[in-house]
Design a protein around this motif. Structure first.
Motif, PDB file in Angstrom:
ATOM      1  N   PRO A  32      44.751  68.977 101.053  1.00  0.00           N
ATOM      2  CA  PRO A  32      43.944  69.662  99.888  1.00  0.00           C
ATOM      3  C   PRO A  32      42.467  69.880 100.684  1.00  0.00           C
ATOM      4  O   PRO A  32      41.759  70.631 100.232  1.00  0.00           O
ATOM      5  CB  PRO A  32      44.033  68.707  98.788  1.00  0.00           C
ATOM      6  N   GLU A  33      42.237  68.910 101.418  1.00  0.00           N
ATOM      7  CA  GLU A  33      40.914  68.905 101.947  1.00  0.00           C
ATOM      8  C   GLU A  33      40.731  70.193 102.879  1.00  0.00           C
ATOM      9  O   GLU A  33      39.520  70.602 102.831  1.00  0.00           O
ATOM     10  CB  GLU A  33      40.693  67.546 102.652  1.00  0.00           C
ATOM     11  N   ASN A  34      41.631  70.300 103.638  1.00  0.00           N
ATOM     12  CA  ASN A  34      41.433  71.520 104.620  1.00  0.00           C
ATOM     13  C   ASN A  34      41.491  72.965 103.701  1.00  0.00           C
ATOM     14  O   ASN A  34      40.846  73.745 104.280  1.00  0.00           O
ATOM     15  CB  ASN A  34      42.368  71.609 105.600  1.00  0.00           C
ATOM     16  N   THR A  35      42.068  72.940 102.671  1.00  0.00           N
ATOM     17  CA  THR A  35      42.337  74.262 101.942  1.00  0.00           C
ATOM     18  C   THR A  35      40.771  74.493 101.152  1.00  0.00           C
ATOM     19  O   THR A  35      40.595  75.627 100.808  1.00  0.00           O
ATOM     20  CB  THR A  35      43.497  74.376 100.770  1.00  0.00           C
ATOM     21  N   LYS A  36      40.122  73.371 100.919  1.00  0.00           N
ATOM     22  CA  LYS A  36      38.689  73.695 100.530  1.00  0.00           C
ATOM     23  C   LYS A  36      37.679  74.621 101.194  1.00  0.00           C
ATOM     24  O   LYS A  36      36.875  75.259 100.554  1.00  0.00           O
ATOM     25  CB  LYS A  36      37.773  72.351 100.514  1.00  0.00           C
TER      26      LYS A  36
END
Length: 75
Positions: free
Chosen positions: A65-69
């Motif tokens: 989820p952090e990378n998709t930000k």
């Protein structure tokens, strides 16, 4: 467009809407009487990060989820 069409999993590109707004602002300045040579040449200020989630899943690319930000558009 390549990401949307499925030719790429992800891409970074100029925000052409933002580029158009910058061009219009410069045109307005010229029409108001400012000399074009006095207006600095600038690069696009915004970049879009696009992800094709279907292809990412197909190639088993797992993003936290952090990378998709970082992505601003998803297909």
């Amino acid at each position: 467009q390549n990401v949307k069409k499925g030719f790429a999993v992800a891409a970074a590109s100029r925000d052409y809407y933002d580029c158009a707004k910058e061009a219009v602002n410069k045109a307005v300045r010229i029409l108001a009487g400012e000399k074009p040579e006095k207006i600095p040449v600038t690069k696009a200020q915004k970049t879009k990060m696009v992800l094709n989630k279907i292809l990412a899943d197909y190639y088993n690319i797992k993003l936290s989820p952090e990378n998709t930000k970082i992505f601003t558009e998803f297909y």
